[in-house]
Design a protein around this motif. Structure first.
Motif, mmCIF file in Angstrom:
data_model
loop_
_atom_site.group_PDB
_atom_site.id
_atom_site.type_symbol
_atom_site.label_atom_id
_atom_site.label_comp_id
_atom_site.label_asym_id
_atom_site.label_seq_id
_atom_site.Cartn_x
_atom_site.Cartn_y
_atom_site.Cartn_z
ATOM 1 N N GLY A 150 5.326 1.266 4.695
ATOM 2 C CA GLY A 150 4.434 0.757 5.491
ATOM 3 C C GLY A 150 4.646 -0.804 5.281
ATOM 4 N N LEU A 151 5.012 -1.514 4.245
ATOM 5 C CA LEU A 151 5.410 -2.790 4.041
ATOM 6 C C LEU A 151 6.699 -3.062 4.953
ATOM 7 C CD1 LEU A 151 5.365 -4.544 0.759
ATOM 8 C CD2 LEU A 151 7.326 -4.778 2.139
ATOM 9 N N GLY A 152 7.627 -2.367 5.002
ATOM 10 C CA GLY A 152 8.826 -2.554 5.684
ATOM 11 C C GLY A 152 8.371 -2.517 7.252
ATOM 12 N N LEU A 153 7.601 -1.793 7.626
ATOM 13 C CA LEU A 153 6.988 -1.908 9.008
ATOM 14 C C LEU A 153 6.366 -3.124 9.418
ATOM 15 C CD1 LEU A 153 6.691 0.031 11.645
ATOM 16 C CD2 LEU A 153 4.273 0.299 10.984
ATOM 17 N N ALA A 154 5.430 -3.510 8.548
ATOM 18 C CA ALA A 154 4.773 -4.711 8.636
ATOM 19 C C ALA A 154 5.574 -5.981 8.731
ATOM 20 C CB ALA A 154 3.622 -4.814 7.514
ATOM 21 N N LEU A 155 6.660 -5.864 7.857
ATOM 22 C CA LEU A 155 7.314 -7.100 7.578
ATOM 23 C C LEU A 155 8.719 -7.451 8.052
ATOM 24 C CD1 LEU A 155 5.811 -8.046 4.145
ATOM 25 C CD2 LEU A 155 4.941 -8.846 6.465
ATOM 26 N N THR A 156 9.385 -6.450 7.883
ATOM 27 C CA THR A 156 10.954 -6.603 7.953
ATOM 28 C C THR A 156 11.543 -5.504 8.903
ATOM 29 O OG1 THR A 156 11.649 -5.191 6.118
ATOM 30 C CG2 THR A 156 11.144 -7.328 5.594
ATOM 31 N N GLY A 216 1.666 12.733 1.063
ATOM 32 C CA GLY A 216 3.017 12.310 1.894
ATOM 33 C C GLY A 216 2.606 11.144 2.690
ATOM 34 N N GLU A 217 1.809 11.606 3.629
ATOM 35 C CA GLU A 217 1.453 10.520 4.520
ATOM 36 C C GLU A 217 0.429 9.399 4.303
ATOM 37 O OE1 GLU A 217 1.990 14.044 6.697
ATOM 38 O OE2 GLU A 217 3.042 12.852 8.573
ATOM 39 N N PRO A 218 -0.829 10.059 3.715
ATOM 40 C CA PRO A 218 -1.883 9.216 3.593
ATOM 41 C C PRO A 218 -1.456 7.758 2.922
ATOM 42 C CG PRO A 218 -2.548 11.126 2.750
ATOM 43 C CD PRO A 218 -0.753 11.384 2.984
ATOM 44 N N GLY A 219 -0.433 7.565 2.247
ATOM 45 C CA GLY A 219 0.049 6.262 1.766
ATOM 46 C C GLY A 219 0.534 5.326 2.618
ATOM 47 N N ILE A 220 1.024 5.795 3.592
ATOM 48 C CA ILE A 220 1.565 4.747 4.698
ATOM 49 C C ILE A 220 0.731 4.382 5.972
ATOM 50 C CG2 ILE A 220 2.699 6.506 6.291
ATOM 51 C CD1 ILE A 220 5.161 4.731 6.736
ATOM 52 N N ILE A 221 -0.380 5.061 5.964
ATOM 53 C CA ILE A 221 -1.364 5.062 7.301
ATOM 54 C C ILE A 221 -1.963 3.610 7.098
ATOM 55 C CG2 ILE A 221 -3.421 5.814 8.146
ATOM 56 C CD1 ILE A 221 -2.214 8.711 7.620
ATOM 57 N N PRO A 222 -2.565 3.223 6.045
ATOM 58 C CA PRO A 222 -3.203 1.869 5.892
ATOM 59 C C PRO A 222 -2.467 0.586 5.649
ATOM 60 C CG PRO A 222 -3.876 3.116 4.172
ATOM 61 C CD PRO A 222 -2.861 3.788 4.947
#
Lengths: 322, 159, 765
Positions: free
Chosen positions: C666-672, C724-730
């Motif tokens: 999720g951090l990757g999607l947000a930043l890089t 698996g998925e909950p962690g990336i959602i928010p």
């Protein structure tokens, strides 16, 4: 990767006659091998320079620091001598690539690194590859030049050379007609119609060493990246000068990743030379650093970034806190 | 000299064992290890020096085997993941990676362990910042990074 | 007696109702205060030694005698007709064994179940045109260069935001809308907007994000007579079997699919993609095993991505914050082929109470390879829109953003009008807010005037997703002659720790030590059907099946011991590898089994039906603290606090790893991370890991994973749900909100790169 003939170099003298357009020298391989895998370059022969132990040294002599062309970026980064006296060079080497790549990549090869432009590396017959136009100029040019120096808008990708220029370093080159020496600042030059590379090394020449003159200047290298490590510079700045009482004399300021070659900011140097670096002057220096920049559609950000980095570098060099 | 399209006989020393191979000049060390020697612990991911999964040690230095020509590794000591637990017991780094859950899918793990091995060989007691720095040439897509840093620090503290 | 039931199957948000057969009744769920010895305890993953030694054999690593290496030729054009392929020079190259072109390919339909294996119409740059199998990968690559292809190039469109314009070339004969827009509607949107005291309107953009699992897509195919073995890097080995059997006209009993270890999937590795049939065909024709693993470029061009999105959002609320209206008009990039469209509207529909909702998602075809599900598809993107809208609404209302969310939190599943089985989001908010120090958060508007170089900000976002799993899912547990047990199932471990939690559940139920339970998974010849590992279902689907099998085995064991020792069966129990009669040890399981010699006790189990009166979801929240360097424009995430309800946590260690992994993506999607396309050329410019930037170890923040750990006893017999998925959602939404809080200016397009930060700062300078 296309097949090739592999020759181990036996001596510099033995190597020179072997080199031409179809026979390229191979050192760390961190750029050449990917270029060959991508099919950008397809040499028939590689001459492996690594057996040439006399190109692998790092020593200080009376006139300054002598760096053999095969010295790795990691060796520069870890050398106490470089770290203490030529900080910008150590910092630039440290900021490049990853630990493994720094273990492999040589300074000589780093000077010759081909542009990382995704058009050049991708399925485009761009001008740098002999085509008739540069697709980046009106394409996806977020990482490209803000100074218009040639038909190509790719930026010179390597970090240490900007530091070398601030440190007034020279390159020793050996070719069929003997040895010559050239300033790094002159060695790196925008490409032209007949010479579509960003350096002045002939096809049958070798870089043997880089000489950094002895200096008492303080220097540093700042690099902005889009992730914490292991990325090419968005913009970088190398600064050197004699620092005393909030002033920098004989400053040398070089921007990286803004043009085909590192750009020396002569006007900014003149502005601040020997002047008390007030907040106002620092701001003015940063603003002046962007003079002449002509951003493309997607790289306007390089102007504020260059401006900010120059200001930050001057503050850092003189120990001022923002 | 190896002529274009020809193979040459070379000897490679991998994990202290000597191997005779006939290779073309273009063979990467990674392919030689995996295809010619069947040592598939070292992983192929990007083949361009952008990920770190193919990390091996050459004369104790971590390097990317995908960018290394196999024929240039004659007379060098190559160490791969298979060489770490040759006596049948796990290397402390392997143990620590398990304890700190420094892996998920496991595909980057051999490269991570070898990078860590190279880091500790040079700097047996790195700070956390030095571990991060030393491990920054190895991508992990599952995101096991926190565990990786903790595992390397744990081994450093023991040693 | 087996029972036939109908059950909702949810894979990555694609819900279908299918039959399932279950064995008898589901075991009673372990209670909240159940005393468990192994389940709930951290346990190092049982395949750790295999993975850290390099001995774990991934599909990429399979080497079989006589094996050939295959490589594929891809169309260089984004839209082209293949007029002629001349492979004769390639075929003559020494070492080349088979070349496959559209003229010689078998009549196997793949994409969307109807398109040819090697199509004459190449609809994206990267589409398969030919394949070569040779004795060495370098020879296969040389052969590709000798294949001559003549193309007729055709007009193309690769920008999904322009593909619906009338002048855009049609990617597919029916146009560029994938099937039809999906619309979720309840109440009266217009009326809801009209009664709102406060309204916000925003447009949010999320980038194309590529899974880039480190093991590329591919398989090794090997025939022995009429039997095919597929070693495939897949999220569903049983699906590989079904697909191969169907496409090749084989009985399923003749197909063995193996995926013992796989190097990451994240949603892109469901069966049904062309390469496996190419490999099977090359192997059939050459009569040798064939290794076909994509290279990194192929992975990026063909193997899927999270489609970019544009979301136009309107929210309306009363002065007290209660939502009166939510409108989403969203576009999502689907590429050239699609069987379904992600649900951008999912979070908007489910997270908060709102009577008037209209959510439209339009999937758009382009001349780019097909998208694939990517870890909570639609929900990650949707949350980025919804949660930034909620923050804007809070600012406009002058309300704390967390308080606004508390007031609106859903009270039931509004789509089905059913209560949630469990929805402890309040608890996640409370603990998360405390851990991040939410009460010290500065108001967003104060920060735009700051002159500090480094500016800190805090933001948060909520999470909702399914993840309860369901039938069909089956397991066996065998008790061996030495007292050890083996769990067998055809499910797979993507790196999630599934293997390890199966062992924990079996050991718990059987009363054995964890170390005496082995697990054999990822092989259709070894274990019964396991579901696709997607939609966070593996834990919720498989662990009840494993427990049920272990229970069946324990009952058998007690019955045998009762007969052997002449003791009453109902007084027996097994703990720590020993059978007790009340509290007196009778015998160790080991010595009982030794006595019985080669006897094997086999327990069978299946996943029972899902409850029909409640809706099973996972939920939670994340809080992000960031620091923005106003000199370089780079955002550094300092800390993420995660609080997620996944029911009972079987293994806190692997659970935490899963959550961290989601956060880092999720951090990757947000930043890089972002794919870059040259739309003039129709070419992806960064099909590599040089310019597609994954986060490195140096980009990782401190991550605090709070264990909520409330068994969802209505969900299934474990009370466990997926992680698996909950962690990336928010994550990306929380980071975007934190950056806005730090800067006092909001960047509505991800990723939040230095370029975007610097440009945003210029606008307020």
């Amino acid at each position: 990767m296309k097949n090739f003939t592999h020759i181990d170099a036996q001596s510099i003298e033995h190597t020179i006659p072997l080199l031409d357009y179809y026979a390229r020298p191979l050192a760390g391989g961190t750029d050449l091998i990917p270029l060959m895998r991508e099919g950008v370059w397809q040499p028939d022969r590689l001459v492996n320079l690594k057996p040439l132990a006399d190109l692998h040294f790092l020593r200080e002599a009376g006139d300054g620091l002598h760096i053999g062309a095969l010295t790795t970026l990691d060796e520069l980064d870890r050398s106490p001598l470089v770290r203490e006296r030529y900080q910008a060079l150590a910092e630039a080497a440290h900021s490049a690539a990853s630990p493994q790549l720094r273990n492999m990549a040589t300074l000589g090869g780093n000077l010759l690194q081909q542009v990382r432009c995704w058009y050049y590396r991708g399925p485009f017959n761009c001008w740098m590859k002999g085509g008739d136009h540069c697709p980046a100029r009106s394409g996806e040019n977020e990482h490209h030049a803000v100074f218009d120096q040639s038909p190509c808008v790719a930026v010179y990708p390597s970090d240490p050379p900007a530091a070398l220029i601030t440190l007034d370093a020279s390159i020793r080159i050996v070719g069929p007609d003997g040895a010559r020496s050239v300033k790094v600042a002159d060695f790196l030059a925008p490409p032209d119609e007949l010479h579509r590379v960003m350096h002045g090394l002939g096809l049958n020449e070798l870089i043997t060493e880089i000489v950094v003159p002895h200096t008492t200047a303080r220097s540093l290298y700042l690099k902005a990246m889009d992730r914490a490590v292991w990325a090419y510079a968005l913009v970088s700045v190398a600064v050197a000068g004699e620092v005393a009482n909030g002033t920098i004399t004989n400053p040398r300021i070089v921007l990286g990743a803004v043009a085909n070659v590192p750009v020396r900011l002569g006007a900014v140097e003149a502005l601040i030379d020997g002047q008390l670096l007030t907040d106002e002057l620092i701001k003015e220096a940063g603003t002046m650093a962007t003079h002449g920049m002509e951003p493309l559609a997607h790289n306007h950000y390089k102007l504020p970034l260059a401006r900010n980095l120059v200001r930050q570098a001057l503050r850092d060099l003189t120990g001022q806190r923002m | 000299m190896i002529e274009q399209g020809q193979t040459t006989a070379i000897e490679l020393s991998v994990n202290g064992h000597r191997h005779r191979l006939r290779l073309e000049a273009r063979r990467s060390l990674l392919d030689a290890l995996r295809i010619d020697l069947g040592l598939t612990g070292t992983k192929q991911v990007c083949n361009m020096g952008n990920c770190g999964s193919c990390t091996v040690l050459i004369d104790d230095q971590p390097v990317y085997s995908c960018l290394t020509l196999a024929i240039e590794c004659v007379d060098k000591q190559i160490r791969t993941i298979e060489g770490l637990n040759e006596n049948g017991t796990l290397h402390p780094l392997q143990q620590a990676f398990i304890e700190h859950d420094a892996l998920q899918c496991g595909f980057c793990t051999p490269g991570q362990v070898m990078a860590a091995c190279g880091l500790l060989a040079r700097n047996p007691h790195p700070s956390e910042a030095e571990v991060v720095e030393g491990m920054s040439g190895n991508l992990c897509r599952c995101g096991a990074y926190r565990g990786i840093v903790q595992a390397v620090l744990a081994v450093s503290a023991e040693g | 007696m087996p029972k036939l039931i109908k059950s909702e199957i949810n894979v990555e948000g694609r819900i279908t109702e299918e039959y399932a057969v279950v064995d008898g009744d589901e075991l009673a769920a372990w209670g909240e205060n159940e005393e468990l010895a192994i389940v709930g305890q951290p346990a190092p993953r049982i395949d750790g030694a295999a993975k850290t030694t390099g001995e774990a054999r991934f599909s990429y690593d399979v080497q079989l005698p006589g094996m050939l290496y295959a490589k594929v030729l891809r169309s260089p054009h984004p839209n082209a007709r293949v007029l002629r392929v001349d492979a004769s020079r390639a075929e003559q190259l020494p070492g080349v064994v088979v070349v496959l072109t559209h003229e010689t390919a078998p009549d196997i339909k793949v994409r969307e179940g109807k398109l040819p294996l090697l199509p004459e119409d190449a609809r994206f740059a990267g589409e398969l045109v030919a394949a070569v199998a040779a004795t060495d990968p370098d020879i296969a690559a040389d052969a590709l260069a000798l294949i001559e292809v003549e193309y007729e190039t055709l007009p193309f469109i690769t920008d999904f935001t322009l593909a619906l314009e009338g002048s855009a070339p049609k990617v597919r004969p029916n146009g560029n809308v994938v099937s039809q827009p999906s619309v979720t509607e309840r109440g009266d949107l217009k009326a809801g907007l009209a009664v709102a005291d406060v309204r916000v309107e925003l447009t949010v953009r999320t980038p194309t994000a590529v899974h880039n699992a480190l093991e590329t897509h591919g398989c090794v195919a090997a025939w022995e007579g009429d039997q095919l073995t597929m070693y495939e890097s897949s999220q569903h080995v049983y699906g590989v079997r079904t697909f191969a059997a169907k496409k090749l006209g084989l009985p399923v009993s003749k197909v063995r699919a193996i995926g013992t270890y796989m190097g990451g999937g994240f949603g892109a590795k469901f069966p049904g993609q062309p390469y496996s049939m190419v490999a099977a065909t090359l192997a059939k024709r050459s009569r040798r095993p064939v290794h076909l693993m994509y290279d990194r470029e192929g992975e990026n061009l063909e193997s899927g991505y999270r489609g970019a999105s544009v979301q136009h959002v309107k929210l309306g609320a009363k002065r007290d914050g209660s939502l009166t209206a939510i409108e989403l008009d969203g576009l999502t990039e689907c590429g050239s082929y699609a069987n379904w469209v992600v649900s951008l509207g999912g979070p908007y529909a489910m997270m908060y109470t709102c009577p008037n909702v209209k959510l439209t998602t339009t999937g758009v075809h382009t001349n780019i390879g097909p998208f694939q599900a990517f870890r909570a598809p639609g929900f990650v993107e949707g949350m980025v829109g919804l949660e930034q809208g909620m923050d804007l609404l809070a600012e406009k209302l002058g309300m704390d953003p967390l308080e606004l969310r508390r007031r609106n939190l859903a009270k039931l599943d509004q789509s089905e009008d059913k209560p949630f089985s469990s929805f402890p989001v309040e608890e996640c908010y409370r603990r998360g807010a405390e851990a991040i120090g939410w009460n010290k958060r500065k108001p967003t508007n104060d920060q735009s005037r700051s002159s500090e170089r480094l500016r800190r900000g805090t933001g948060m976002a909520s999470q909702i997703w399914w993840g309860g799993g369901g039938p069909p899912a089956y397991a066996e547990v065998q008790l061996n002659g030495d007292g050890t047990a083996t769990v067998l199932t055809g499910a797979q471990d993507l790196g999630t720790g599934a293997r390890t939690i199966f062992a924990q559940v079996a050991a718990e139920e059987l009363g054995l030590e964890l170390g005496s339970v082995g697990v054999t998974i990822g092989d259709t010849y070894a274990g019964p059907f396991g579901p696709a590992s997607g939609g966070s279902v593996t834990t919720g689907s498989m662990t009840p099946a494993v427990r049920s099998a272990a229970n069946d085995l324990r009952v058998q064991l007690c019955s045998i011991v009762a007969q052997l020792e002449d003791v009453p069966e109902e007084e027996l129990e097994v703990r720590g590898g020993t059978v007790y009669r009340r509290d007196t040890p009778v015998s160790s399981v080991k010595s009982i089994m030794r006595k019985l010699g080669d006897v094997m006790l086999i327990g069978k189990g299946s996943r029972g039906p899902n409850p029909s009166d409640v809706s099973v979801v996972t939920s939670g929240a994340q809080f992000a603290e960031v620091e923005v360097d106003t000199v370089t424009g780079r955002v550094r995430v300092i800390k993420i606090v995660a609080a997620h309800d996944s029911g009972r946590i079987v293994n806190p260690q692997t659970f935490t790893s899963q959550i961290q992994g989601g956060i880092i993506q999720g951090l990757g999607l947000a930043l890089t991370e972002q794919r870059v396309i040259d739309h003039r050329a129709g070419q992806i410019l960064n099909p590599n890991l040089e310019w597609y930037k994954l986060p490195t170890v140096a980009d990782i923040p401190e991550i605090v994973n709070l264990l909520i750990d409330i068994p969802d006893t209505k969900a299934n017999s474990l009370g466990s749900k997926g992680a698996g998925e909950p962690g990336i959602i928010p994550t990306a939404a929380a980071i975007a909100n934190a950056v806005a809080n730090a800067l006092g200016v909001r960047i509505f397009e991800l990723p939040i790169t230095p370029a975007r930060v610097l440009e945003a700062l210029e606008t307020i300078a």
